[in-house]
Design a protein around this motif. Sequence first.
Motif, PDB file in Angstrom:
ATOM      1  N   ILE A 123       0.905  -1.048  -0.600  1.00 39.91           N
ATOM      2  CA  ILE A 123       0.064   0.208  -0.196  1.00 39.91           C
ATOM      3  C   ILE A 123       0.618   1.169   0.003  1.00 39.91           C
ATOM      4  O   ILE A 123       1.337   1.596   0.935  1.00 39.91           O
ATOM      5  N   LEU A 150       1.587   5.179   0.066  1.00 38.05           N
ATOM      6  CA  LEU A 150       1.184   6.704   0.060  1.00 38.05           C
ATOM      7  C   LEU A 150       2.255   7.569  -0.566  1.00 38.05           C
ATOM      8  O   LEU A 150       2.766   7.627  -0.211  1.00 38.05           O
ATOM      9  N   CYS A 160      -8.010   0.550  -0.525  1.00 35.56           N
ATOM     10  CA  CYS A 160      -7.491   1.929  -0.596  1.00 35.56           C
ATOM     11  C   CYS A 160      -9.341   2.810  -0.138  1.00 35.56           C
ATOM     12  O   CYS A 160      -8.819   3.464   0.219  1.00 35.56           O
ATOM     13  N   LEU A 216      -8.776   3.091   3.302  1.00 38.32           N
ATOM     14  CA  LEU A 216      -8.500   4.177   3.913  1.00 38.32           C
ATOM     15  C   LEU A 216      -8.762   5.205   3.531  1.00 38.32           C
ATOM     16  O   LEU A 216      -8.209   6.388   4.171  1.00 38.32           O
ATOM     17  N   LYS A 217      -8.773   5.880   2.304  1.00 34.61           N
ATOM     18  CA  LYS A 217      -9.103   6.681   1.754  1.00 34.61           C
ATOM     19  C   LYS A 217     -10.704   7.686   2.780  1.00 34.61           C
ATOM     20  O   LYS A 217     -10.539   8.400   2.801  1.00 34.61           O
ATOM     21  N   ILE A 250      -8.148   7.943   6.546  1.00 30.63           N
ATOM     22  CA  ILE A 250      -6.912   9.554   6.848  1.00 30.63           C
ATOM     23  C   ILE A 250      -7.146  10.669   6.483  1.00 30.63           C
ATOM     24  O   ILE A 250      -8.850  10.858   5.716  1.00 30.63           O
ATOM     25  N   ILE A 292      -3.537   6.832  -2.908  1.00 37.57           N
ATOM     26  CA  ILE A 292      -3.383   5.872  -2.311  1.00 37.57           C
ATOM     27  C   ILE A 292      -4.013   5.131  -3.515  1.00 37.57           C
ATOM     28  O   ILE A 292      -4.305   4.292  -3.924  1.00 37.57           O
ATOM     29  N   GLN A 293      -2.026   3.766  -3.230  1.00 37.33           N
ATOM     30  CA  GLN A 293      -2.780   3.521  -4.117  1.00 37.33           C
ATOM     31  C   GLN A 293      -1.899   1.062  -3.742  1.00 37.33           C
ATOM     32  O   GLN A 293      -1.376   1.988  -2.934  1.00 37.33           O
ATOM     33  N   ARG A 351      -6.107   2.305  -6.727  1.00 39.96           N
ATOM     34  CA  ARG A 351      -6.332   3.870  -6.530  1.00 39.96           C
ATOM     35  C   ARG A 351      -7.561   4.630  -6.814  1.00 39.96           C
ATOM     36  O   ARG A 351      -8.608   4.515  -6.425  1.00 39.96           O
ATOM     37  N   THR A 379      -7.922   8.583  -4.177  1.00 37.13           N
ATOM     38  CA  THR A 379      -7.300  10.190  -4.702  1.00 37.13           C
ATOM     39  C   THR A 379      -8.171   9.904  -2.990  1.00 37.13           C
ATOM     40  O   THR A 379      -9.332  10.116  -2.839  1.00 37.13           O
ATOM     41  N   VAL A 439      -0.824   7.699   9.285  1.00 35.91           N
ATOM     42  CA  VAL A 439      -2.451   6.990   9.207  1.00 35.91           C
ATOM     43  C   VAL A 439      -2.900   6.751  10.522  1.00 35.91           C
ATOM     44  O   VAL A 439      -2.009   6.149  11.829  1.00 35.91           O
TER      45      VAL A 439
END
Length: 662
Positions: free
Chosen positions: A549, A551, A576, A579-580, A583, A592-593, A603, A605, A647
């Motif tokens: 992962i 960032l 992803c 996490l979006k 975060i 975020i990939q 991905r 964003t 994170v």
Amino acid sequence: MFALAKWVLGLLVVRKKSCNAAAFLHLPPWRQPFPVDPTQFYRQYSTRNQKDVSMFPVENIRNFSIIAHVDHGKSTLADRLLEITGTISTTGHNKQVLDKLQVERERGITVKAQTASLFYNHEGTNYLLNLIDTPGHVDFNYEVSRSLSACQGVLLVVDANEGIQAQTVANFYLAFEAQLSIIPVINKIDLKNADAERVEKQIENMFDISKDECIRISAKLGTNVERVLQEVIEKIPPPDVSTNDPLKALVFDSTYDHFRGVIANIALFGGEIQKGHKIMSSHTKKTYEVSEVGILTPNEQPVQKLYAGQVGYLIAGMKEVTEAQIGDTLCLHKQPVEPLPGFKSAKPMVFAGMYPADKSEYNNIKSAVEKLTLNDSSVTVHRDSSLVLGAGWRLGFLGLLHMEVFNQRLEQEYNASVILTAPTVPYKAVLSSAKLIKEYRGEEITIINPSEFPDNSMVSAYLEPTVLGTIITPDEYIGKILALCQTRSAVQKDMVYIDEHRVMLKYLFPLNEIIVDFYDALKSLSSGYASFDYEDAGYQPADLIKMDILLNGNSVEELVTIVQKEKAFTVGKTMCERLKDVIPRQLFEIAIQAAIGSKIIARETVKPYRKDVLAKCYGGDISRKMKLLKRQAEGKKKLRKIGNVEVPKDAFISVLKRQPDK
């Protein structure tokens, strides 16, 4: 103050003449003249109040455990047995007496096996009954197996409303393999929907135990509980041991006391032990002098001696964590014996990184972890470090609940604040070249940290751990559960109806598919009626890859994941997206990939906060506005290069949680 006044009054009453200890020991404490040495008085007084366990020959001793599924009434039955035998006073406040940990009382579950010695008179004969209460959740199966090693029989408790559950089956076979006497007890017959006859048929069909042997009770109300004690005496055999044999004591559990060091729970399979004896550990070969022996009633009660067949505790000045090995055999220093078989070592099923929230607290947390692992020997500890989180540990647990309970105990008992990373399972890799085999000293290597997952060019095959899962559910939910198991790459092994409405399913699962949230999904789909248990089924070949992962192009080591190749895109996209959500937004864009090697497979964003730089422009030439927007874009580009993305601490578990299975 009142006791002190009585003692002073006693000094005035007693004649001023010398008298030996035997002359005044029959008097109450406040009537006794205080001896010259206060320690002598304490020893005389404490010795007089000790329980005398020498009056119980081996044939009058019974060692038994209570085993059951979660929430079938083990702890409540233990409370009633303690009350009937007079071990504790009968009050309305006796709830979970043997569950001493705060986490046990909060969650309403038993985490650690506890021992209690009961004194009971049956048909004019006094008996010593040693009761061991055991956990019911699948994660604490190791505690159950340790407890059974000190017993000759078990009470198998089944809920009259819910019937046989998955952990009931697992615990039965643990007791059956240990060749213990099994007494089936049907609890909660006072409930409105209780159906004891149906449960008796289930027990007869599943375990081949006659329904006439089942005892119907209500542990909550105390109905028929006295009969349980009578059956224990009549059906469970006494220990097959002798006091004439040399000392042979099995350490089946241990706790840590800040002042006295290690307190070892022991079962004597031969000989006797008392204060002052010099003993030796068969495992470490170290010698110790016994400073105290006693029984648990359920609080610690010192005794002069422990004899063969009895269960109690021992304090011998063990200070280090490594000295009290669970499964060790203790013997007299000059009389070595053949060690007892001990236990299979606990096999960690889940690994997680643990790091101090405050790096200055490292030494305090290290000490707390060492003491807690002494109380919970099934946790394995390896040193670890992270670029982001600093020095820490890689801990191995028996399951996700075990991990959560360990973390909660750290916070409650030692006031330690830690960060736990996402849970992973131990994988294996078969090395491909002789050079690598020589370097790693073996054909196979075990990977407990995903960031150390070897490249495909180094290995000939990857292996993943599998488990044989047992699901017991009402037949109306079969369709949903079969679909759930298919989404978790499970292979069906068996399907049996245990009565007209309940089905037992057996599946072979990849362990990684069930550790995080399978149990929650199963309960949700079955409205809480299905139960789940699993046992280790070894390793099987699998097509695995490592997914990073990123960032803003930087890999986050704590979020590295090992996945099956066919599920990589789905898992990467889900991580992803999650996490979006967790975060926080910054003044710059965050990419975020999910990446496999150099290939980006998903991905998301996180959009930046945007300051309105055109607010001060009230008309005028467009070039002025374009100049301001260009300057803002350059500033954000520069900020993105130097800005750090943090994170949040709670993101590690939430990122791996799946979406609810439809």
